[in-house]
Design a protein around this motif. Structure first.
Motif, mmCIF file in Angstrom:
data_model
loop_
_atom_site.group_PDB
_atom_site.id
_atom_site.type_symbol
_atom_site.label_atom_id
_atom_site.label_comp_id
_atom_site.label_asym_id
_atom_site.label_seq_id
_atom_site.Cartn_x
_atom_site.Cartn_y
_atom_site.Cartn_z
ATOM 1 N N GLN A 203 39.279 47.626 53.219
ATOM 2 C CA GLN A 203 40.952 46.577 52.537
ATOM 3 C C GLN A 203 41.342 45.671 53.304
ATOM 4 O O GLN A 203 41.438 45.442 54.289
ATOM 5 N N ARG A 204 41.730 44.501 52.286
ATOM 6 C CA ARG A 204 41.802 43.680 53.094
ATOM 7 C C ARG A 204 43.159 43.097 52.725
ATOM 8 O O ARG A 204 44.414 43.865 51.086
ATOM 9 N N HIS B 158 35.987 39.318 43.760
ATOM 10 C CA HIS B 158 34.727 39.787 44.103
ATOM 11 C C HIS B 158 34.626 40.858 43.879
ATOM 12 O O HIS B 158 33.990 41.414 42.866
ATOM 13 N N ALA B 159 35.737 41.766 44.574
ATOM 14 C CA ALA B 159 35.410 43.198 43.951
ATOM 15 C C ALA B 159 35.663 43.142 42.330
ATOM 16 O O ALA B 159 35.074 44.541 41.414
ATOM 17 N N LEU B 160 36.705 42.478 41.864
ATOM 18 C CA LEU B 160 37.277 42.339 40.635
ATOM 19 C C LEU B 160 35.490 42.201 39.694
ATOM 20 O O LEU B 160 35.315 42.678 38.697
ATOM 21 N N ALA B 161 34.766 41.266 40.200
ATOM 22 C CA ALA B 161 33.741 40.581 39.784
ATOM 23 C C ALA B 161 32.730 41.845 40.045
ATOM 24 O O ALA B 161 31.813 41.685 38.779
ATOM 25 N N HIS B 162 32.128 43.065 40.271
ATOM 26 C CA HIS B 162 31.150 43.965 41.128
ATOM 27 C C HIS B 162 31.867 44.667 39.992
ATOM 28 O O HIS B 162 30.444 44.763 39.369
ATOM 29 N N LEU C 38 45.860 40.885 50.443
ATOM 30 C CA LEU C 38 46.649 39.795 49.936
ATOM 31 C C LEU C 38 46.871 38.506 50.190
ATOM 32 O O LEU C 38 46.644 37.312 49.584
ATOM 33 N N GLY C 39 47.614 38.687 51.978
ATOM 34 C CA GLY C 39 48.107 37.432 52.782
ATOM 35 C C GLY C 39 47.108 36.700 52.407
ATOM 36 O O GLY C 39 47.927 35.048 53.365
ATOM 37 N N ASN C 40 46.081 35.514 52.871
ATOM 38 C CA ASN C 40 45.111 34.812 53.613
ATOM 39 C C ASN C 40 43.755 34.867 52.268
ATOM 40 O O ASN C 40 43.989 35.780 51.397
ATOM 41 N N VAL C 41 43.218 34.018 52.039
ATOM 42 C CA VAL C 41 42.302 33.147 51.047
ATOM 43 C C VAL C 41 41.240 34.026 51.074
ATOM 44 O O VAL C 41 40.969 34.880 50.301
ATOM 45 N N ALA C 42 40.484 34.918 52.479
ATOM 46 C CA ALA C 42 39.865 35.662 52.856
ATOM 47 C C ALA C 42 39.883 36.793 52.310
ATOM 48 O O ALA C 42 39.390 37.976 51.476
ATOM 49 N N GLY C 43 41.117 37.435 52.175
ATOM 50 C CA GLY C 43 41.788 38.814 51.360
ATOM 51 C C GLY C 43 41.574 38.383 50.280
ATOM 52 O O GLY C 43 41.556 39.438 49.201
ATOM 53 N N ARG C 44 41.995 37.653 49.622
ATOM 54 C CA ARG C 44 41.893 37.413 48.013
ATOM 55 C C ARG C 44 41.029 37.344 47.372
ATOM 56 O O ARG C 44 40.432 37.577 46.753
ATOM 57 N N ALA C 45 39.929 36.852 48.485
ATOM 58 C CA ALA C 45 38.423 36.208 47.663
ATOM 59 C C ALA C 45 37.429 37.853 47.691
ATOM 60 O O ALA C 45 37.157 38.002 46.777
ATOM 61 N N ASP D 91 29.105 38.060 48.661
ATOM 62 C CA ASP D 91 29.914 37.738 50.316
ATOM 63 C C ASP D 91 29.948 38.950 51.070
ATOM 64 O O ASP D 91 30.178 39.389 51.981
ATOM 65 N N PHE D 92 30.350 40.508 50.108
ATOM 66 C CA PHE D 92 31.258 41.454 50.568
ATOM 67 C C PHE D 92 30.540 42.442 49.998
ATOM 68 O O PHE D 92 30.372 42.667 49.260
ATOM 69 N N PRO D 93 30.753 43.708 51.217
ATOM 70 C CA PRO D 93 30.381 44.737 50.436
ATOM 71 C C PRO D 93 30.896 45.220 48.891
ATOM 72 O O PRO D 93 31.934 45.491 48.612
ATOM 73 N N ALA D 94 30.208 46.072 48.458
ATOM 74 C CA ALA D 94 31.091 47.043 47.494
ATOM 75 C C ALA D 94 29.930 48.497 47.164
ATOM 76 O O ALA D 94 29.689 48.735 47.255
ATOM 77 N N HIS D 95 30.701 48.805 46.106
ATOM 78 C CA HIS D 95 31.048 50.102 45.525
ATOM 79 C C HIS D 95 29.580 50.538 44.738
ATOM 80 O O HIS D 95 29.867 49.590 43.494
#
Length: 273
Positions: free
Chosen positions: A71-72, A85-89, A74-81, A143-147
């Motif tokens: 869980q990240r 990414h989760a939505l793209a997955h 949204l206050g930083n670029v990495a968290g928004r990315a 770039d990020f893990p996904a389920h």
């Protein structure tokens, strides 16, 4: 190749199976966009042979259990990315889900296959929008893990058309209708107005996708003389579908074809037990 090999019969269903097996994300999206959906013969009665490795997907992202997806903020670029990414997955899985329902279940009206192929095309569009937006945050898909929850339900229901329609578009994908407004608001609040606009497009289209699921679920229920509401509850229990939790986007669900009885039972908890 035998007579049921999809490469011998270029029908809409066989081409959807080939696209489903494609692991390269650019080629998969391109093959879906290239489908001549309304002109191709559907091959509705053909028995197709499942490819050994479906769905085709790239080596990354790493697939983990939902609890292991970090869980990240949204206050930083990495968290928004990570959120994008989760939505793209989700949208990548949705391409595969729509392709799978086209090839897997024979003997349905041509309209069934054409409608789901159009859904696959729109899911590919959503995926490419999110993938491009992700690149503006300095990341790529993978770039990020996904389920893998969406596809796991597809595996559970691959032998039962009614369960597939009940528990993928009408349950898991309908959760996107509920979640989308809150995610959109969060993106807008941190200044990601382009991301918020993409969510508007996705919500608009997903209402139509869930409506396709509702329409064909009721079609099959009618053919089998089954009550849609009680059948849904029984299928959810049998296949151990995730428990539905609010808040619910009742306006979007209503627009997607859920009945007032279904919405009432959803909000009072009857359909969540």
């Amino acid at each position: 190749m035998n007579s049921t090999d999809p490469l011998n019969h270029m029908t809409l269903r066989s081409l959807c199976l080939i696209a489903l097996a494609e692991a390269d994300i650019d080629r998969k999206a391109a093959s879906v966009r290239a489908l001549n959906i309304d002109a191709l013969p559907t091959g509705s009665e053909s028995s197709l042979t499942e490819f050994p490795s479906i769905p085709g997907r790239p080596a990354l992202p790493l697939l983990v259990s939902p609890k292991e997806v970090p869980q990240r903020s949204l206050g930083n670029v990495a968290g928004r990315a990570a959120l994008i990414h989760a939505l793209a997955h989700i949208e990548f899985n949705a391409i595969n889900l729509a392709l799978d329902v086209v090839w897997r279940f024979p003997g349905l009206p041509d309209a069934f296959y054409r409608e789901w192929a159009h859904v696959a095309r729109e899911e590919a569009y959503h995926f490419m929008l999110l993938r491009e937006h992700l690149s503006k945050h300095g990341h790529q898909y993978g770039d990020f893990p996904a389920h893998n929850g969406l596809w796991e339900m597809a595996e559970k229901t691959k032998g039962d058309l009614l369960a597939r329609l009940a528990l993928v578009p009408r349950t898991l994908e309908a959760r996107g209708l509920d979640a989308s407004p809150a995610i959109r608001s969060k993106l807008a609040a941190v200044g990601d107005h382009e991301g918020a606009a993409i969510l508007d497009i996705i919500l608009r289209d997903e209402i139509g996708h869930v409506a396709v699921g509702n329409r064909w679920y009721r079609h099959v229920c009618d053919e089998r003389g089954m009550d849609p509401v009680t059948t849904f509850a029984e299928l959810a229990r049998r296949f151990r579908a995730p428990r539905l939790q609010g808040p619910f986007n009742l306006d979007a669900r209503r627009a997607a074809g859920f009945t007032e009885q279904e919405l009432a039972e959803l909000t009072d908890g009857t359909l969540r037990r």
